[in-house]
Write an enzyme that holds these catalytic residues in place. Sequence first.
Site, PDB file in Angstrom:
ATOM      1  CE  LYS A  29      -4.157   0.957   2.674  1.00  0.00           C
ATOM      2  NZ  LYS A  29      -5.211   1.137   3.690  1.00  0.00           N
TER       3      LYS A  29
HETATM    4  O1  G3P Z   1      -9.483   2.111   5.264  1.00  0.00           O
HETATM    5  C1  G3P Z   1      -8.398   3.363   5.554  1.00  0.00           C
HETATM    6  C2  G3P Z   1      -9.658   3.906   7.075  1.00  0.00           C
HETATM    7  O2  G3P Z   1      -9.044   2.675   7.744  1.00  0.00           O
HETATM    8  C3  G3P Z   1      -9.872   4.526   7.255  1.00  0.00           C
HETATM    9  O3  G3P Z   1     -10.960   4.616   7.892  1.00  0.00           O
HETATM   10  O4  G3P Z   1     -12.800   6.008   9.214  1.00  0.00           O
HETATM   11  O5  G3P Z   1     -10.002   6.643  10.015  1.00  0.00           O
HETATM   12  O6  G3P Z   1     -11.800   7.368   7.890  1.00  0.00           O
HETATM   13  P1  G3P Z   1     -11.649   6.512   8.832  1.00  0.00           P
END
Ligand code: G3P
Length: 222
Positions: free
Chosen positions: A90
């Site tokens: 990634k």
């Molecule tokens: O897949 C990306 C994720 O881990 C981010 O999620 O909720 O931190 O925006 P969030």
Amino acid sequence: MKLFIDSANVADIKKAYKVGVLSGVTTNPSLVAKEGVKFEDRIEEILKLVPKVESVSAEVTPDAITAEEMIAQAEELIKINNYDKNITIKLPMTLDGLEACRYLADKGIKTNVTLIFTVNQALLAARAGATYVSPFLGRLDDISEDGVQLVVKIAELFRIHNLDAQIIAASVRHPDHVTRVAMAGAHIATVPFSIIEQISKHPLTDQGLEKFAADWKKAVKS
Ligand code: G3P
């Protein structure tokens, strides 16, 4: 649409894998940091837990800024999995990240370009040979933009131009996001285990089960 789990938590990954719905795992530095374990060790552990999935994303660490630094980390990461096919590197959506993506893609290594917030960024990532592109819906919603609409547009772009990168809808926050990105044509949604649990449930399913159980009990008694 396939489902990946967005987690570095062993218990959650095990639970989701056992249910049989998982096609992959995504991690990021924040998710691994939350676990308080050594990054490479946790990635190795995850790779062993989910041998049958198509992809386990391991992100280069935030201190890798140049393409060379990212590639050096990627080369260490792919050794963890003994060069097996399901480890995915990634990379951040930066010019250096794209350069590293092209280099790794040309070597047949799977890549996931992350932190995508525009259609143009998705186009660049796809052109750099990314296997997966990860638009972050929830974070766009957080700034009063429509995250799902971004997925709609990227899916259309990839269809029109026959780009074969797969869209991983990320930063998925609730069940309605899952339905809407599935209908929009995302290839994958990566979700925390809590969302897998939530989308498995409906109050009428619970009521139906209670009624079956009550009727069954009555019949057995009589
Ligand atoms: O897949 C990306 C994720 O881990 C981010 O999620 O909720 O931190 O925006 P969030």
